[in-house]
Write an enzyme that holds these catalytic residues in place. Structure first.
Site: not given
Ligand code: PAF
Length: 278
Positions: A30-31, A37, A61, A146, A149, A152, A186
């Site tokens: 999400m940049g 990243h 989300q 990663g 999360d 996720q 964040r």
């Molecule tokens: O982990 C994230 O940054 C987001 O949840 C993802 C996987 C890019 C989906 O928007």
């Protein structure tokens, strides 16, 4: 490095890459890119012939509009960081990704009825919607997520299995600042003093993994008591769960792999982290 903004351009570029027989590694983001990243991208670079990175702040989300508005957006700086690491950047608009309001409904069973699933209703459905669409457009051999999360990651792996996706989900270790704080987009919203405070989250988790005679109750009391020493850190949840089912465990003998997952507010910013107990 090619920056594409439409799905059509993305598919055209990827068609050429796949036709040339090149393996594609994909890192969805999400940049507001950071070292975490970059580690995912470096791993993707070392394991694939072509690397694609997406940058899209996915509104689906976010269950809190203020959180969505405040999410850091730093596209120009992100593109500079990506130079030399990535072949294709997909940076679409919301209209491009969602020309119509999405209606997909995913069901991940008990995996989503705990922790982030309860704290952020609809969050994982939103994640699944975007990840599945990106996978369909990009069709990568491998996609990198990663372990910060953690929930996720488990849910994306479940989705890959449920839908027999051809993409292998690669889990990558948490990357931390020198203070121990897990890198997160964040963190960019934290002041210097909040950054110092936030470093206690990982310090406390690490402390909890070395207490003598550990039991689930002892670990939980240690973490809550230590956090109570910092009134500016507000615990949202701390759960000790089976790493596969994500269900809370009663003892450390209950599962082969056990993880402690935490969500803490530092001022207005909600951070998550986790630690493996076994
Ligand atoms: O982990 C994230 O940054 C987001 O949840 C993802 C996987 C890019 C989906 O928007």
């Amino acid at each position: 490095m090619l920056v594409v903004k439409t799905v059509e351009e993305l598919k055209n570029v990827l068609f050429r890459v796949h036709s040339a027989g090149k393996s594609v590694g994909f890192v969805p983001t999400m940049g507001a890119l950071h070292e975490g990243h970059l580690a995912l991208l470096q791993q993707a670079r070392s394991e694939n012939e072509a690397v694609v990175c997406s940058i899209f702040v996915n509104p689906m989300q976010f269950n809190n509009d203020a959180d969505l508005q405040k999410y850091p957006r730093t596209l120009e700086a992100d593109l500079t960081l990506l130079q030399g690491l990535v072949d294709v950047v997909f940076a679409p608009s919301k209209q491009e990704v969602f020309p119509e309001p999405p209606t997909e409904k995913y069901d991940f069973g008990q995996l989503e009825t705990v922790m982030e699933g309860t704290a952020r209703p609809g969050h994982f459905n939103g994640v699944a919607i975007i990840v599945k669409r990106l996978f369909e457009w990009i069709n990568p051999e491998k996609a990198y997520f990663g372990e910060k999360d953690f929930q996720q990651l488990v849910i994306v792996k479940k989705m890959a299995k449920q839908y027999k996706l051809q993409t292998e989900i690669v889990s990558c270790p948490i990357v931390r600042e020198e203070s121990g704080l897990a890198f997160s987009s964040r963190n960019k919203r934290l002041s210097d003093s909040e950054l110092n405070l936030a470093a206690n989250i990982n310090r406390i988790l690490r402390g909890s993994s070395i207490i003598g005679n550990p039991s689930v109750e002892a670990i939980k009391s240690f973490v809550t008591n230590e956090l109570d020493k910092y009134p500016a850190l507000k615990l949202d949840y701390f759960e000790i769960v089976n790493a596969q089912t994500l269900q809370p465990v009663e003892t450390l003998k209950s599962a082969k792999h056990i993880v402690g997952c935490i969500a803490v507010y530092v001022g207005e910013v909600r951070l998550i982290d986790n630690i493996r107990y076994k």
